[in-house]
Design a protein around this motif. Structure first.
Motif, PDB file in Angstrom:
ATOM      1  N   ALA A 119       0.872  -1.166   0.000  1.00 24.20           N
ATOM      2  CA  ALA A 119       0.000   0.000   0.000  1.00 24.20           C
ATOM      3  C   ALA A 119       0.911   1.218   0.000  1.00 24.20           C
ATOM      4  O   ALA A 119       1.751   1.355   0.892  1.00 24.20           O
ATOM      5  CB  ALA A 119      -0.909  -0.003   1.220  1.00 24.20           C
ATOM      6  N   SER A 120       0.766   2.070  -1.015  1.00 21.70           N
ATOM      7  CA  SER A 120       1.703   3.184  -1.168  1.00 21.70           C
ATOM      8  C   SER A 120       1.004   4.497  -1.470  1.00 21.70           C
ATOM      9  O   SER A 120      -0.017   4.537  -2.148  1.00 21.70           O
ATOM     10  CB  SER A 120       2.682   2.896  -2.315  1.00 21.70           C
ATOM     11  N   ASP A 121       1.627   5.555  -0.964  1.00 17.88           N
ATOM     12  CA  ASP A 121       1.273   6.921  -1.334  1.00 17.88           C
ATOM     13  C   ASP A 121       2.352   7.356  -2.320  1.00 17.88           C
ATOM     14  O   ASP A 121       3.523   7.433  -1.966  1.00 17.88           O
ATOM     15  CB  ASP A 121       1.276   7.811  -0.093  1.00 17.88           C
ATOM     16  N   HIS A 122       1.957   7.598  -3.560  1.00 12.85           N
ATOM     17  CA  HIS A 122       2.921   7.971  -4.599  1.00 12.85           C
ATOM     18  C   HIS A 122       2.954   9.477  -4.850  1.00 12.85           C
ATOM     19  O   HIS A 122       3.537   9.925  -5.838  1.00 12.85           O
ATOM     20  CB  HIS A 122       2.597   7.236  -5.901  1.00 12.85           C
ATOM     21  N   GLN A 148      -2.216  19.055  -7.014  1.00 12.13           N
ATOM     22  CA  GLN A 148      -1.608  18.581  -5.769  1.00 12.13           C
ATOM     23  C   GLN A 148      -0.417  17.649  -6.015  1.00 12.13           C
ATOM     24  O   GLN A 148       0.213  17.190  -5.068  1.00 12.13           O
ATOM     25  CB  GLN A 148      -2.656  17.853  -4.918  1.00 12.13           C
ATOM     26  N   TRP A 149      -0.114  17.350  -7.259  1.00 11.35           N
ATOM     27  CA  TRP A 149       0.996  16.450  -7.558  1.00 11.35           C
ATOM     28  C   TRP A 149       2.312  17.099  -7.136  1.00 11.35           C
ATOM     29  O   TRP A 149       2.537  18.294  -7.380  1.00 11.35           O
ATOM     30  CB  TRP A 149       1.038  16.123  -9.043  1.00 11.35           C
ATOM     31  N   PRO A 150       3.209  16.325  -6.541  1.00 11.48           N
ATOM     32  CA  PRO A 150       4.498  16.886  -6.109  1.00 11.48           C
ATOM     33  C   PRO A 150       5.394  17.225  -7.302  1.00 11.48           C
ATOM     34  O   PRO A 150       5.514  16.440  -8.239  1.00 11.48           O
ATOM     35  CB  PRO A 150       5.104  15.761  -5.260  1.00 11.48           C
ATOM     36  N   ARG A 151       5.969  18.406  -7.244  1.00 13.16           N
ATOM     37  CA  ARG A 151       6.856  18.868  -8.314  1.00 13.16           C
ATOM     38  C   ARG A 151       8.101  19.501  -7.699  1.00 13.16           C
ATOM     39  O   ARG A 151       8.052  20.033  -6.606  1.00 13.16           O
ATOM     40  CB  ARG A 151       6.134  19.865  -9.208  1.00 13.16           C
ATOM     41  N   ASN A 152       9.197  19.439  -8.442  1.00 16.35           N
ATOM     42  CA  ASN A 152      10.428  20.080  -7.970  1.00 16.35           C
ATOM     43  C   ASN A 152      10.391  21.568  -8.331  1.00 16.35           C
ATOM     44  O   ASN A 152       9.402  22.058  -8.893  1.00 16.35           O
ATOM     45  CB  ASN A 152      11.670  19.369  -8.523  1.00 16.35           C
ATOM     46  N   ALA A 153      11.478  22.280  -8.038  1.00 10.24           N
ATOM     47  CA  ALA A 153      11.544  23.722  -8.276  1.00 10.24           C
ATOM     48  C   ALA A 153      11.371  24.081  -9.749  1.00 10.24           C
ATOM     49  O   ALA A 153      10.905  25.172 -10.080  1.00 10.24           O
ATOM     50  CB  ALA A 153      12.869  24.273  -7.751  1.00 10.24           C
ATOM     51  N   GLN A 158       7.524  14.783  -9.525  1.00 12.23           N
ATOM     52  CA  GLN A 158       8.397  14.069  -8.591  1.00 12.23           C
ATOM     53  C   GLN A 158       7.585  13.012  -7.831  1.00 12.23           C
ATOM     54  O   GLN A 158       7.250  13.193  -6.658  1.00 12.23           O
ATOM     55  CB  GLN A 158       9.023  15.054  -7.596  1.00 12.23           C
ATOM     56  N   MET A 159       7.262  11.918  -8.516  1.00 14.51           N
ATOM     57  CA  MET A 159       6.525  10.847  -7.850  1.00 14.51           C
ATOM     58  C   MET A 159       7.388  10.234  -6.758  1.00 14.51           C
ATOM     59  O   MET A 159       8.615  10.235  -6.838  1.00 14.51           O
ATOM     60  CB  MET A 159       6.101   9.785  -8.868  1.00 14.51           C
ATOM     61  N   VAL A 160       6.740   9.708  -5.724  1.00 19.32           N
ATOM     62  CA  VAL A 160       7.420   9.106  -4.583  1.00 19.32           C
ATOM     63  C   VAL A 160       6.746   7.779  -4.252  1.00 19.32           C
ATOM     64  O   VAL A 160       5.691   7.454  -4.790  1.00 19.32           O
ATOM     65  CB  VAL A 160       7.368  10.035  -3.346  1.00 19.32           C
TER      66      VAL A 160
END
Length: 175
Positions: A119-122, A148-153, A158-160
């Motif tokens: 079970a993952s939070d990506h 809301q997707w994570p992004r770099n500068a 930037q998926m996790v």
């Protein structure tokens, strides 16, 4: 047999992406026992049986679509899953429309005693990983809104892969 592309052709194709409206419409799985698979996909996950071809094939869907998943025993009746270390399908990803719907899927799995393999939070999504009765990998997931997707500068995605809190997810289930 498909021949390898020349560097010139490969370079041309790389600059011409696929149409953005293209979607993956359905998956067709080889299974060992059709009734066992229908008990899982319809009985546990809640897909609707749309059509059955005797004892050899069936088509299931969500929301009345002709089929999202085809199941057949044409080449696999009584067969076993492929051994580790071989090529083939890694998993089928089933997209849920809301976090509450994914929470309901988690509840159904727990009620049926189906174990999770992960079970993952990506960052872009929350996902549950398991296998169907034939060992086919299944991902059940919900996307977060794109803003809301994570992004770099630089604005690059930037998926996790982080731990997904299952109790928090279950709390999102609607009664």
């Amino acid at each position: 047999m498909i021949k390898p592309l020349s560097d010139e052709v490969a370079g041309t194709l790389a600059t011409r992406p696929i149409h953005p409206g293209v979607r993956i419409g359905h998956v067709h799985l080889k299974v060992a026992d059709l009734d066992r698979s229908l008990a899982f996909y319809c009985g546990v996950l809640g897909f609707e049986l749309m059509q059955r071809y005797g004892t050899q094939a069936a088509f299931v869907s969500a929301g009345g679509y002709h089929h999202h998943i085809g199941l057949n025993t044409w080449e696999s009746q009584g067969g076993s899953p492929p051994p580790p270390g071989t090529t083939g399908l890694y998993h089928v990803a089933i997209l849920y429309p809301t976090r509450a719907a994914l929470a309901d899927a988690l509840y159904r799995l727990a009620e049926a005693g189906i174990p999770l393999q992960g079970a993952s939070d990506h960052g872009v999504s929350e996902a549950l990983y398991l296998s169907d009765p034939d060992g086919n990998g299944i991902e059940l997931y919900v996307d977060r809104p794109e803003d809301q997707w994570p992004r770099n500068a630089e604005g690059e995605l930037q998926m996790v892969t982080r731990h997904l809190n299952l109790q928090d997810l279950l709390a999102a289930r609607e009664p």
